[in-house]
Every structure is written in C-alpha cells, then in structure tokens.
Design a protein around this motif. Structure first.
Motif: not given
Length: 304
Positions: A62-63, A92-94, A129-130, A190-191
């Motif tokens: 996550a950026l 969520f362990d990102y 990826f976010f 998923p992005k």
C-alpha cells in the motif's frame, strides 16, 4: 401388487417429497434471511464455487501519498488520514509506504516507478496493490477550439477530467495520467487506485455541491484487474473534517469489520451508501454532501 399396497407406497413417496420440499423452502428462507441481514448483523461469507474465482489472498503493498501535509497550509484532517490508513493496512499485514508533499510531476513519476519496480521484483511476495493519493484538486472543463468553456443546458461547466495538485505553484497532474502508469503492472492481481481530491471547478462550488448528480463519472481503467475509486463524482467536492476525509473515515474505520468476509466491491458499495447519506451544513446554511464512485475491471472476487 394389491391396490392398497400401491396407495400406501404412493402416499409414502408423496410424504417424502413434501418433506424434501419443506427442507428446500427452509433453506431458501435461510439464505434470504442471511442476505437481508448482511449489513445489520455479522457479515455472512458466501464462498464462490471455484477457487479460481478468488484473487489469491496474502500480503499486499500500500502506497499512500498525501500532499499539503506538512507545509504552512496543511489540509484539514491530513494527519488523521495518515494514522487511519496506516492502522488499517498494517492491521492486514500490508507493507505500508507513506510519502508526502510531492512537488513536481517528475517527482511523482519517480516515486511510482520506484515502487512498481520494487513490487515487480518481489511479485511472489505481494498479492495485491493499493495506491492512495490525497491532495487538493480541480475539474477540467470541456472547451472549444479557441479555449472557451462550453456549459451544459443549465449553464453549468461540463467537467470531463480532473487534476491532482502538487506543491510547486500551479502544478497539476491529471488523474488519468496516473492511472495509465499502471498498465501491464501486476498482471492477474488486484490493483486499487484511490483518489481523494476535489473535482469541482473553482468558483462554482455551489453549482455542483450536490455531487449525487455527478456520481456516474469516474475514471475508467483500461486494463483488467483494477478498480479506480474517487471520493466524489466529476464536478463534486471532496469533503473533510478534523477526523479526516469522509471517504477514508467510512472505508477504513466504519466498514473495517466487513473486510474479513466481504468482497471488496461489496464494501465499496456499502461505503457509497453511507457517504451518500451524510450531510454537513456550514454557517451560511450551505449543505455539504458527496457521492463517491468507482469503476472496476476486476475479474475475480477480492478479499483482503
């Protein structure tokens, strides 16, 4: 076979059919009951039929980019937004990556390219990826060949795209330019691209304040496995308070309990429901409301 015995067997068959029918009806009523209380009680996870209908669950990246964060005129609620988003993704362990106060388009492209390279080099590590960008922004209006603005039938400007503001004076980047940077990135994964910025035309806020009229218009992704989220429709304002952006409060706090069992697009639909019904009124009596919108090319179910 005697007639009495035939009737007895026929009766037994009818009773069994009736019992099976009652079981079927009871099961249907249970499913309907679960569906109708899905948002007023604990969420019910309905598993897709095949595993290949679900994106692989696991650690993601996550950026979060927040502009006008530390300068002399920080955006209202910007610090709280960062706390909210960090808490959510680390829960969520990102891998969480925070950047602030990007000055120029080249600096933004450099950040995006560096992150893309890092993620692609570790593509087995990251399952999703976010990218989330918060800033000031404005709409881009339809104009004729000599640059004159073309209004609609009611005299309102027609917003066709929107810009994200950077820190250098009068420096902007188009949202669709940012979206295009993720073409051919993380194939089959998923992005999520999320933008929290005003999309109205400066000076005409009250003409477009009821952004429910503009909810049809989001940025449409041109590749598969992507969802693009705006906190308001084209022409609308993105509202914030001391607790941060309305969209972030809803998506990362109010709806947090849904992610363990609900498909991501269902969570977004619930966010639309909540935010669209929220209203604030300023001292002049002006009503602030907004309608988030999203467009998706997801090809599978996405669970965090």
């Amino acid at each position: 076979m005697e007639e009495k015995e035939v009737k007895t067997r026929a009766s037994a068959i009818d009773e069994k059919a009736s019992e099976e029918g009652e079981k079927s009806r009871a099961m249907s009523e249970t499913l309907v009951s679960r569906a109708t209380r899905s948002y007023i009680g604990p969420p019910v996870y309905i598993k897709p039929r095949f595993q290949d209908e679900i994106y692989t669950r696991g650690r993601g990246y996550a950026l979060y980019i927040s502009n006008f964060y530390e300068k002399s005129r920080p955006r209202l609620g910007a610090e709280q937004d960062e706390v909210t988003i960090k808490t959510f993704f680390e829960g969520f362990d990102y891998e969480y990556d925070f950047r602030s106060d990007v000055k120029t388009p080249n600096e933004l492209w450099e950040i995006i390219n560096d992150v893309k390279t890092k993620v692609e080099r570790n593509k087995e590590k990251y399952k999703s990826f976010f990218i989330i960008i918060s800033s000031h922004g404005k709409g881009i209006t339809l104009r004729n060949e000599v640059g004159r603005e073309l209004p609609d039938d009611e005299g309102k400007p027609i917003v066709v795209a929107d810009n994200i503001q950077l820190l250098e004076p009068n420096t902007f980047v188009r949202v669709d330019q940012i979206v295009s940077k993720f073409k051919d990135f993380m194939t089959d994964k998923p992005k999520v691209l999320m933008f929290q910025n005003c999309r109205n035309v400066p000076g005409v806020e009250k003409l477009v304040s009821d952004s429910k009229d503009f909810c049809y218009s989001g940025t449409i992704p041109q590749i598969a496995d992507m969802v693009v989220i705006h906190d308001t429709g084209k022409g609308g304002k993105g509202w914030v308070d001391r607790n941060g952006a309305w969209m972030f409060q809803c998506l990362f706090v109010d709806c947090r309990h849904m992610y363990d069992n609900e498909h991501f697009l269902d969570v977004l639909t619930q966010m639309n429901h909540i935010v669209s019904r929220r209203e604030d009124r300023d001292k002049s009596g002006f009503i602030a409301n907004q309608m988030p919108c999203f467009t998706s090319t997801f090809t599978k179910f996405f669970y965090l």
